[in-house]
Scaffold this motif. Structure first.
Motif, short mmCIF file in Angstrom:
data_model
loop_
_atom_site.label_atom_id
_atom_site.label_comp_id
_atom_site.label_asym_id
_atom_site.label_seq_id
_atom_site.Cartn_x
_atom_site.Cartn_y
_atom_site.Cartn_z
N ALA A 37 0.83 -1.20 0.00
CA ALA A 37 0.00 0.00 0.00
C ALA A 37 0.87 1.26 0.00
CB ALA A 37 -0.94 0.00 1.21
N LEU A 38 1.94 1.26 0.80
CA LEU A 38 2.86 2.39 0.80
C LEU A 38 3.52 2.58 -0.56
CD1 LEU A 38 4.64 1.99 4.26
CD2 LEU A 38 3.23 3.92 3.53
N SER A 40 2.31 1.77 -3.42
CA SER A 40 1.30 2.34 -4.33
C SER A 40 1.18 3.84 -4.14
CB SER A 40 -0.05 1.68 -4.10
OG SER A 40 -0.02 0.34 -4.49
N VAL A 41 1.21 4.29 -2.89
CA VAL A 41 1.14 5.73 -2.61
C VAL A 41 2.35 6.43 -3.21
CG1 VAL A 41 1.24 7.47 -0.78
CG2 VAL A 41 -0.30 5.51 -0.56
N TYR A 42 3.54 5.88 -2.98
CA TYR A 42 4.75 6.51 -3.51
C TYR A 42 4.75 6.52 -5.03
CZ TYR A 42 6.54 6.46 1.23
OH TYR A 42 6.71 6.66 2.58
N LYS A 43 4.21 5.50 -5.67
CA LYS A 43 4.14 5.46 -7.13
C LYS A 43 3.28 6.59 -7.69
CE LYS A 43 5.06 0.63 -8.16
NZ LYS A 43 4.52 -0.64 -8.70
N THR A 44 2.25 6.99 -6.93
CA THR A 44 1.40 8.09 -7.41
C THR A 44 2.06 9.44 -7.18
OG1 THR A 44 0.19 8.33 -5.32
CG2 THR A 44 -0.71 6.78 -6.95
N ARG A 45 3.03 9.50 -6.28
CA ARG A 45 3.68 10.78 -5.94
C ARG A 45 4.90 11.09 -6.78
NH1 ARG A 45 3.36 10.66 0.64
NH2 ARG A 45 1.10 10.75 0.76
N TYR A 53 11.06 2.70 -4.32
CA TYR A 53 9.77 2.60 -3.63
C TYR A 53 9.89 1.72 -2.39
CZ TYR A 53 7.82 4.45 -8.01
OH TYR A 53 7.55 5.22 -9.10
N GLN A 60 9.55 4.51 5.92
CA GLN A 60 8.31 4.90 6.57
C GLN A 60 7.94 3.92 7.69
OE1 GLN A 60 6.35 7.76 6.03
NE2 GLN A 60 5.58 7.00 7.97
#
Length: 95
Positions: A37-38, A40-45, A53, A60
């Motif tokens: 999940a983390l 995925s968040v970093y991939k969007t940022r 990643y 984190q």
């Protein structure tokens, strides 16, 4: 080994086989879900390599762990201070 289980978890799209204690399987699976999940968040940022990643997710998780440890230490210190306060109150009430 008795009480162990062979599982495979997927992190950042790559399978990682491992042998763990059966009682800890849910922990490993939930940890892998959290890391993914983390990621995925970093991939969007930002755009980066898969290992970047993973590194950011690891950082984190470590920061969160240290935060929990520090909070626990502060809680333990607050409990020690409350005990001292009670001892002082008891002493003052008995003189």
């Amino acid at each position: 080994m008795a009480g162990t289980r062979r599982i495979s978890v997927k992190l950042a799209g790559k399978e990682y086989p491992m042998t763990i204690r059966q009682a800890e399987e849910e922990k490993y699976r939930r940890a892998a879900q959290d890391i993914n999940a983390l990621i995925s968040v970093y991939k969007t940022r930002f755009a980066a390599e898969p290992e970047d990643y993973l590194a950011m997710a690891a950082l984190q998780v470590a920061v969160d762990k240290v935060g929990l440890e520090m909070n626990r230490e502060m809680t333990e210190e607050a409990q020690r201070l409350q005990k001292i306060e009670r001892e002082i109150d008891d002493y003052l009430n008995n003189i």
